[in-house]
Write an enzyme that holds these catalytic residues in place. Sequence first.
Site, PDB file in Angstrom:
ATOM      1  N   CYS A  34       0.572  -1.081  -0.241  1.00 38.20           N
ATOM      2  CA  CYS A  34       0.127   0.400   0.009  1.00 38.20           C
ATOM      3  C   CYS A  34       0.665   1.152   0.146  1.00 38.20           C
ATOM      4  O   CYS A  34       1.746   1.745   1.271  1.00 38.20           O
ATOM      5  CB  CYS A  34      -1.409   0.032   1.302  1.00 38.20           C
ATOM      6  SG  CYS A  34      -2.158   1.347   1.606  1.00 38.20           S
ATOM      7  N   CYS A  37       0.104   3.979   2.863  1.00 33.64           N
ATOM      8  CA  CYS A  37       0.430   3.441   4.360  1.00 33.64           C
ATOM      9  C   CYS A  37       1.888   3.757   4.185  1.00 33.64           C
ATOM     10  O   CYS A  37       1.996   4.033   5.088  1.00 33.64           O
ATOM     11  CB  CYS A  37      -0.030   2.095   4.257  1.00 33.64           C
ATOM     12  SG  CYS A  37      -1.458   1.434   4.171  1.00 33.64           S
TER      13      CYS A  37
END
Length: 110
Positions: A34, A37
């Site tokens: 991600c 993230c």
Amino acid sequence: MAGPNVVTLTDSSFKTEVLDSKVPVLVDFWATWCGPCRAIAPAVEQLAGEYVGKIKVGKMDIDAHQEVPQQYGVMSIPTLLLFKDGQIADQIVGAVPKAQLEKMIKRVVG
């Protein structure tokens, strides 16, 4: 991907580390693949250092641990849930500036 002030959370440690915690806990639900993230990770780590003793910060890899994210309805990542007294006190979904994360913490911690 967790720094010295960040706890790595698992499905089995979640109750002890988060729900039973005496201080509020910011939980960052993330995954290695991600991008957003990874983008907010430095801000989360900085806040963990700045609020030592006031909050606990934990990261949970949703690929490795799926029970807790499902239980809390985590549908997209990053999702940051701030727990106080075992309950969700606030949440943010998506990569946001550090200032926005800090505002959320201040609302709950004071």
